[in-house]
Write a protein that holds these residues in place. Structure first.
Motif, PDB file in Angstrom:
ATOM      1  N   ILE A  20       0.845  -1.199   0.000  1.00  0.00           N
ATOM      2  CA  ILE A  20       0.000   0.000   0.000  1.00  0.00           C
ATOM      3  C   ILE A  20       0.879   1.246   0.000  1.00  0.00           C
ATOM      4  O   ILE A  20       1.771   1.391   0.835  1.00  0.00           O
ATOM      5  CB  ILE A  20      -0.935   0.022   1.222  1.00  0.00           C
ATOM      6  CG1 ILE A  20      -1.903  -1.163   1.180  1.00  0.00           C
ATOM      7  CG2 ILE A  20      -1.716   1.338   1.269  1.00  0.00           C
ATOM      8  CD1 ILE A  20      -2.812  -1.252   2.397  1.00  0.00           C
ATOM      9  N   TYR A  21       0.630   2.126  -0.939  1.00  0.00           N
ATOM     10  CA  TYR A  21       1.335   3.405  -1.039  1.00  0.00           C
ATOM     11  C   TYR A  21       0.394   4.514  -0.584  1.00  0.00           C
ATOM     12  O   TYR A  21      -0.828   4.414  -0.763  1.00  0.00           O
ATOM     13  CB  TYR A  21       1.792   3.664  -2.473  1.00  0.00           C
ATOM     14  CG  TYR A  21       2.834   2.688  -2.974  1.00  0.00           C
ATOM     15  CD1 TYR A  21       4.179   3.039  -3.015  1.00  0.00           C
ATOM     16  CD2 TYR A  21       2.466   1.410  -3.405  1.00  0.00           C
ATOM     17  CE1 TYR A  21       5.142   2.152  -3.474  1.00  0.00           C
ATOM     18  CE2 TYR A  21       3.435   0.512  -3.859  1.00  0.00           C
ATOM     19  CZ  TYR A  21       4.749   0.891  -3.895  1.00  0.00           C
ATOM     20  OH  TYR A  21       5.699   0.004  -4.346  1.00  0.00           O
ATOM     21  N   GLU A  22       0.946   5.570  -0.010  1.00  0.00           N
ATOM     22  CA  GLU A  22       0.085   6.630   0.512  1.00  0.00           C
ATOM     23  C   GLU A  22       0.684   8.002   0.303  1.00  0.00           C
ATOM     24  O   GLU A  22       1.899   8.158   0.165  1.00  0.00           O
ATOM     25  CB  GLU A  22      -0.176   6.397   2.010  1.00  0.00           C
ATOM     26  CG  GLU A  22       1.085   6.404   2.854  1.00  0.00           C
ATOM     27  CD  GLU A  22       0.811   6.002   4.298  1.00  0.00           C
ATOM     28  OE1 GLU A  22       1.423   6.615   5.190  1.00  0.00           O
ATOM     29  OE2 GLU A  22      -0.002   5.079   4.524  1.00  0.00           O
ATOM     30  N   ASP A  23      -0.192   9.001   0.262  1.00  0.00           N
ATOM     31  CA  ASP A  23       0.199  10.402   0.163  1.00  0.00           C
ATOM     32  C   ASP A  23      -0.590  11.209   1.173  1.00  0.00           C
ATOM     33  O   ASP A  23      -1.763  10.896   1.461  1.00  0.00           O
ATOM     34  CB  ASP A  23      -0.085  10.958  -1.245  1.00  0.00           C
ATOM     35  CG  ASP A  23       1.013  10.613  -2.241  1.00  0.00           C
ATOM     36  OD1 ASP A  23       2.195  10.673  -1.859  1.00  0.00           O
ATOM     37  OD2 ASP A  23       0.675  10.275  -3.388  1.00  0.00           O
ATOM     38  N   PHE A  24       0.030  12.260   1.686  1.00  0.00           N
ATOM     39  CA  PHE A  24      -0.639  13.191   2.598  1.00  0.00           C
ATOM     40  C   PHE A  24      -0.582  14.568   1.961  1.00  0.00           C
ATOM     41  O   PHE A  24       0.490  15.178   1.877  1.00  0.00           O
ATOM     42  CB  PHE A  24       0.042  13.205   3.964  1.00  0.00           C
ATOM     43  CG  PHE A  24      -0.069  11.907   4.711  1.00  0.00           C
ATOM     44  CD1 PHE A  24      -1.110  11.677   5.597  1.00  0.00           C
ATOM     45  CD2 PHE A  24       0.861  10.900   4.506  1.00  0.00           C
ATOM     46  CE1 PHE A  24      -1.208  10.469   6.266  1.00  0.00           C
ATOM     47  CE2 PHE A  24       0.767   9.692   5.173  1.00  0.00           C
ATOM     48  CZ  PHE A  24      -0.268   9.477   6.063  1.00  0.00           C
ATOM     49  N   ALA A  25      -1.710  15.047   1.486  1.00  0.00           N
ATOM     50  CA  ALA A  25      -1.759  16.358   0.841  1.00  0.00           C
ATOM     51  C   ALA A  25      -1.943  17.433   1.905  1.00  0.00           C
ATOM     52  O   ALA A  25      -2.703  17.265   2.849  1.00  0.00           O
ATOM     53  CB  ALA A  25      -2.906  16.409  -0.156  1.00  0.00           C
ATOM     54  N   SER A  26      -1.230  18.553   1.735  1.00  0.00           N
ATOM     55  CA  SER A  26      -1.378  19.659   2.678  1.00  0.00           C
ATOM     56  C   SER A  26      -1.231  20.973   1.941  1.00  0.00           C
ATOM     57  O   SER A  26      -0.358  21.123   1.088  1.00  0.00           O
ATOM     58  CB  SER A  26      -0.324  19.561   3.779  1.00  0.00           C
ATOM     59  OG  SER A  26       0.973  19.630   3.247  1.00  0.00           O
ATOM     60  N   GLY A  27      -2.097  21.931   2.274  1.00  0.00           N
ATOM     61  CA  GLY A  27      -2.033  23.242   1.647  1.00  0.00           C
ATOM     62  C   GLY A  27      -2.327  23.173   0.167  1.00  0.00           C
ATOM     63  O   GLY A  27      -3.014  22.299  -0.333  1.00  0.00           O
ATOM     64  N   LYS A  28      -1.754  24.126  -0.576  1.00  0.00           N
ATOM     65  CA  LYS A  28      -2.008  24.197  -2.008  1.00  0.00           C
ATOM     66  C   LYS A  28      -1.210  23.168  -2.787  1.00  0.00           C
ATOM     67  O   LYS A  28      -1.587  22.775  -3.882  1.00  0.00           O
ATOM     68  CB  LYS A  28      -1.683  25.608  -2.521  1.00  0.00           C
ATOM     69  CG  LYS A  28      -2.608  26.688  -1.976  1.00  0.00           C
ATOM     70  CD  LYS A  28      -2.258  28.035  -2.566  1.00  0.00           C
ATOM     71  CE  LYS A  28      -3.189  29.122  -2.050  1.00  0.00           C
ATOM     72  NZ  LYS A  28      -2.873  30.454  -2.621  1.00  0.00           N
ATOM     73  N   LYS A  29      -0.066  22.741  -2.227  1.00  0.00           N
ATOM     74  CA  LYS A  29       0.788  21.789  -2.933  1.00  0.00           C
ATOM     75  C   LYS A  29       0.325  20.366  -2.661  1.00  0.00           C
ATOM     76  O   LYS A  29       0.319  19.910  -1.525  1.00  0.00           O
ATOM     77  CB  LYS A  29       2.246  21.955  -2.488  1.00  0.00           C
ATOM     78  CG  LYS A  29       3.201  21.045  -3.266  1.00  0.00           C
ATOM     79  CD  LYS A  29       4.637  21.276  -2.835  1.00  0.00           C
ATOM     80  CE  LYS A  29       5.577  20.379  -3.609  1.00  0.00           C
ATOM     81  NZ  LYS A  29       6.988  20.576  -3.189  1.00  0.00           N
ATOM     82  N   ASP A  30      -0.102  19.700  -3.681  1.00  0.00           N
ATOM     83  CA  ASP A  30      -0.593  18.336  -3.549  1.00  0.00           C
ATOM     84  C   ASP A  30       0.534  17.385  -3.946  1.00  0.00           C
ATOM     85  O   ASP A  30       0.654  16.975  -5.092  1.00  0.00           O
ATOM     86  CB  ASP A  30      -1.814  18.143  -4.460  1.00  0.00           C
ATOM     87  CG  ASP A  30      -2.524  16.833  -4.152  1.00  0.00           C
ATOM     88  OD1 ASP A  30      -2.068  16.114  -3.249  1.00  0.00           O
ATOM     89  OD2 ASP A  30      -3.533  16.545  -4.812  1.00  0.00           O
TER      90      ASP A  30
END
Length: 205
Positions: free
Chosen positions: A36-46
Protein backbone atom coordinates in the motif's frame (compact mmCIF):
# COMPACT_ATOMS: atom_id res chain seq x y z
CA UNK A 1 -1.30 -13.71 -11.66
CA UNK A 2 -0.14 -10.22 -10.78
CA UNK A 3 -0.07 -8.40 -7.46
CA UNK A 4 -2.75 -6.23 -5.89
CA UNK A 5 -1.20 -2.85 -5.17
CA UNK A 6 -3.10 -0.24 -3.20
CA UNK A 7 -2.94 3.53 -3.15
CA UNK A 8 -4.54 5.91 -0.66
CA UNK A 9 -4.46 9.66 -0.15
CA UNK A 10 -5.63 11.89 2.66
CA UNK A 11 -5.77 15.66 3.00
CA UNK A 12 -6.12 17.91 6.03
CA UNK A 13 -9.80 18.27 5.23
CA UNK A 14 -10.26 14.49 5.22
CA UNK A 15 -8.59 13.82 8.54
CA UNK A 16 -6.87 10.64 9.65
CA UNK A 17 -10.16 8.77 9.94
CA UNK A 18 -10.50 8.71 6.15
CA UNK A 19 -7.01 7.24 5.88
CA UNK A 20 -8.07 4.45 8.27
CA UNK A 21 -11.18 3.80 6.18
CA UNK A 22 -9.10 3.58 3.01
CA UNK A 23 -6.55 1.23 4.53
CA UNK A 24 -9.19 -1.05 6.01
CA UNK A 25 -10.96 -1.24 2.64
CA UNK A 26 -7.73 -2.02 0.79
CA UNK A 27 -6.72 -4.73 3.26
CA UNK A 28 -10.21 -6.25 3.09
CA UNK A 29 -9.92 -6.33 -0.71
CA UNK A 30 -6.79 -8.48 -0.41
CA UNK A 31 -4.05 -5.87 -0.75
CA UNK A 32 -1.03 -6.72 1.42
CA UNK A 33 -0.04 -4.20 4.07
CA UNK A 34 3.40 -3.82 2.46
CA UNK A 35 1.83 -3.20 -0.94
CA UNK A 36 0.00 0.00 0.00
CA UNK A 37 1.33 3.41 -1.04
CA UNK A 38 0.08 6.63 0.51
CA UNK A 39 0.20 10.40 0.16
CA UNK A 40 -0.64 13.19 2.60
CA UNK A 41 -1.76 16.36 0.84
CA UNK A 42 -1.38 19.66 2.68
CA UNK A 43 -2.03 23.24 1.65
CA UNK A 44 -2.01 24.20 -2.01
CA UNK A 45 0.79 21.79 -2.93
CA UNK A 46 -0.59 18.34 -3.55
CA UNK A 47 2.53 16.18 -3.26
CA UNK A 48 2.08 12.85 -5.02
CA UNK A 49 5.43 11.13 -4.39
CA UNK A 50 3.53 8.10 -3.10
CA UNK A 51 1.50 7.87 -6.29
CA UNK A 52 4.62 8.25 -8.42
CA UNK A 53 6.28 5.38 -6.55
CA UNK A 54 3.11 3.30 -6.80
CA UNK A 55 2.81 3.75 -10.57
CA UNK A 56 6.48 2.86 -11.04
CA UNK A 57 6.02 -0.33 -9.01
CA UNK A 58 3.12 -1.58 -11.16
CA UNK A 59 3.89 -4.35 -13.65
CA UNK A 60 1.77 -5.88 -16.44
CA UNK A 61 -0.80 -8.16 -14.82
CA UNK A 62 -0.87 -6.19 -11.55
CA UNK A 63 -4.00 -4.40 -10.37
CA UNK A 64 -4.08 -0.94 -8.81
CA UNK A 65 -6.72 -0.73 -6.07
CA UNK A 66 -8.09 2.53 -4.65
CA UNK A 67 -10.87 3.25 -2.17
CA UNK A 68 -12.65 5.86 -4.28
CA UNK A 69 -12.03 7.34 -7.70
CA UNK A 70 -11.22 10.80 -6.31
CA UNK A 71 -8.27 9.35 -4.39
CA UNK A 72 -6.36 8.78 -7.62
CA UNK A 73 -6.66 11.93 -9.75
CA UNK A 74 -5.77 15.54 -9.05
CA UNK A 75 -8.49 16.49 -11.50
CA UNK A 76 -10.42 14.86 -14.34
CA UNK A 77 -7.61 15.32 -16.86
CA UNK A 78 -5.03 13.74 -14.55
CA UNK A 79 -7.42 10.90 -13.72
CA UNK A 80 -8.18 10.12 -17.36
CA UNK A 81 -4.50 10.21 -18.32
CA UNK A 82 -3.46 7.99 -15.41
CA UNK A 83 -6.12 5.36 -16.08
CA UNK A 84 -5.33 5.37 -19.80
CA UNK A 85 -1.62 4.86 -19.06
CA UNK A 86 -2.46 1.91 -16.79
CA UNK A 87 -4.55 0.32 -19.51
CA UNK A 88 -1.75 0.64 -22.07
CA UNK A 89 0.68 -0.99 -19.64
CA UNK A 90 -1.60 -3.98 -19.06
CA UNK A 91 -2.34 -2.96 -15.46
CA UNK A 92 -5.79 -3.62 -14.00
CA UNK A 93 -7.75 -1.11 -11.94
CA UNK A 94 -10.26 -1.46 -9.10
CA UNK A 95 -12.29 1.20 -7.32
CA UNK A 96 -13.82 -0.25 -4.17
CA UNK A 97 -16.59 2.22 -3.32
CA UNK A 98 -18.25 5.49 -4.22
CA UNK A 99 -20.71 6.22 -6.99
CA UNK A 100 -18.50 4.53 -9.58
CA UNK A 101 -17.06 1.17 -8.39
CA UNK A 102 -14.81 -0.26 -11.11
CA UNK A 103 -13.20 -3.65 -11.55
CA UNK A 104 -11.52 -4.36 -14.88
CA UNK A 105 -11.87 -8.09 -14.34
CA UNK A 106 -15.58 -7.61 -15.11
CA UNK A 107 -17.19 -6.72 -18.43
CA UNK A 108 -18.55 -3.48 -16.97
CA UNK A 109 -15.12 -2.55 -15.63
CA UNK A 110 -13.50 -3.18 -19.00
CA UNK A 111 -16.13 -0.94 -20.57
CA UNK A 112 -15.33 1.83 -18.08
CA UNK A 113 -11.63 1.43 -18.83
CA UNK A 114 -12.40 1.78 -22.53
CA UNK A 115 -14.33 4.97 -21.85
CA UNK A 116 -11.36 6.42 -19.96
CA UNK A 117 -9.05 5.53 -22.85
CA UNK A 118 -11.43 7.21 -25.31
CA UNK A 119 -11.58 10.33 -23.13
CA UNK A 120 -7.78 10.47 -22.99
CA UNK A 121 -7.55 10.20 -26.78
CA UNK A 122 -10.22 12.88 -27.13
CA UNK A 123 -8.23 15.18 -24.83
CA UNK A 124 -5.02 14.63 -26.81
CA UNK A 125 -6.75 15.40 -30.09
CA UNK A 126 -8.30 18.57 -28.65
CA UNK A 127 -4.87 19.74 -27.50
CA UNK A 128 -3.43 18.95 -30.92
CA UNK A 129 -6.18 20.81 -32.78
CA UNK A 130 -6.03 23.86 -30.49
CA UNK A 131 -2.26 24.07 -30.73
CA UNK A 132 -2.21 23.79 -34.52
CA UNK A 133 -4.97 26.39 -34.75
CA UNK A 134 -3.04 28.71 -32.42
CA UNK A 135 0.16 28.33 -34.41
CA UNK A 136 -1.67 28.99 -37.68
CA UNK A 137 -3.27 32.09 -36.17
CA UNK A 138 0.11 33.35 -34.98
CA UNK A 139 1.62 32.85 -38.44
CA UNK A 140 -1.31 34.71 -40.00
CA UNK A 141 -0.53 37.65 -37.72
CA UNK A 142 3.05 37.66 -38.91
CA UNK A 143 4.69 36.00 -35.91
CA UNK A 144 7.14 34.01 -37.95
CA UNK A 145 10.86 34.26 -38.64
CA UNK A 146 13.61 35.38 -36.34
CA UNK A 147 14.72 33.34 -33.37
CA UNK A 148 12.86 30.11 -32.88
CA UNK A 149 10.32 30.32 -30.09
CA UNK A 150 10.91 28.27 -26.96
CA UNK A 151 8.71 25.35 -26.12
CA UNK A 152 5.39 26.47 -24.66
CA UNK A 153 3.09 24.28 -22.61
CA UNK A 154 0.77 23.88 -25.59
CA UNK A 155 3.62 22.81 -27.86
CA UNK A 156 4.85 20.28 -25.32
CA UNK A 157 1.36 18.78 -24.99
CA UNK A 158 1.06 18.56 -28.76
CA UNK A 159 4.48 16.90 -28.97
CA UNK A 160 3.40 14.41 -26.27
CA UNK A 161 0.24 13.57 -28.20
CA UNK A 162 2.09 13.18 -31.49
CA UNK A 163 5.32 11.40 -30.53
CA UNK A 164 5.13 7.65 -30.43
CA UNK A 165 2.41 7.47 -33.08
CA UNK A 166 3.68 5.53 -36.10
CA UNK A 167 2.26 8.07 -38.52
CA UNK A 168 4.14 11.01 -36.95
CA UNK A 169 7.04 12.38 -38.98
CA UNK A 170 9.40 14.10 -36.55
CA UNK A 171 10.70 16.56 -39.14
CA UNK A 172 7.15 17.64 -40.00
CA UNK A 173 6.23 17.96 -36.33
CA UNK A 174 9.27 20.15 -35.65
CA UNK A 175 8.39 22.33 -38.63
CA UNK A 176 4.79 22.66 -37.42
CA UNK A 177 5.94 23.65 -33.93
CA UNK A 178 8.71 25.92 -35.19
CA UNK A 179 11.43 24.20 -33.17
CA UNK A 180 14.54 22.17 -33.85
CA UNK A 181 14.76 18.42 -33.46
CA UNK A 182 17.17 18.92 -30.57
CA UNK A 183 14.67 21.15 -28.75
CA UNK A 184 11.93 18.60 -29.27
CA UNK A 185 13.96 15.73 -27.85
CA UNK A 186 15.11 17.80 -24.87
CA UNK A 187 11.47 18.11 -23.82
CA UNK A 188 9.76 14.94 -25.08
CA UNK A 189 11.09 11.46 -25.77
CA UNK A 190 10.36 9.37 -28.89
CA UNK A 191 7.57 7.59 -26.99
CA UNK A 192 5.90 10.83 -25.90
CA UNK A 193 7.19 10.67 -22.33
CA UNK A 194 8.19 13.98 -20.77
CA UNK A 195 11.91 14.56 -20.32
CA UNK A 196 13.54 16.80 -17.73
CA UNK A 197 13.16 20.07 -19.67
CA UNK A 198 9.56 19.22 -20.49
CA UNK A 199 8.74 18.53 -16.84
CA UNK A 200 10.30 21.83 -15.80
CA UNK A 201 8.38 23.75 -18.45
CA UNK A 202 5.08 22.22 -17.31
CA UNK A 203 5.89 22.50 -13.62
CA UNK A 204 5.78 18.73 -13.18
CA UNK A 205 7.89 17.55 -10.26
Amino acid sequence: MGELIGYMRVSKADGSQVLDLQKDALLHAGVGDQMIYEDFASGKKDDRSGLDACVKALRPGDTLVVWKLDRLGRDLRHLVTTVDDLSKRGVGFRVLSGQMPIDTSSAQGKLMFGIFASLAEFERELIRERTIAGLASARARGRVGGRKATMTSAKIRLAQASMGKPETVVADLCKELGISRQTLYRHVGPDGVLREDGKKALGVL
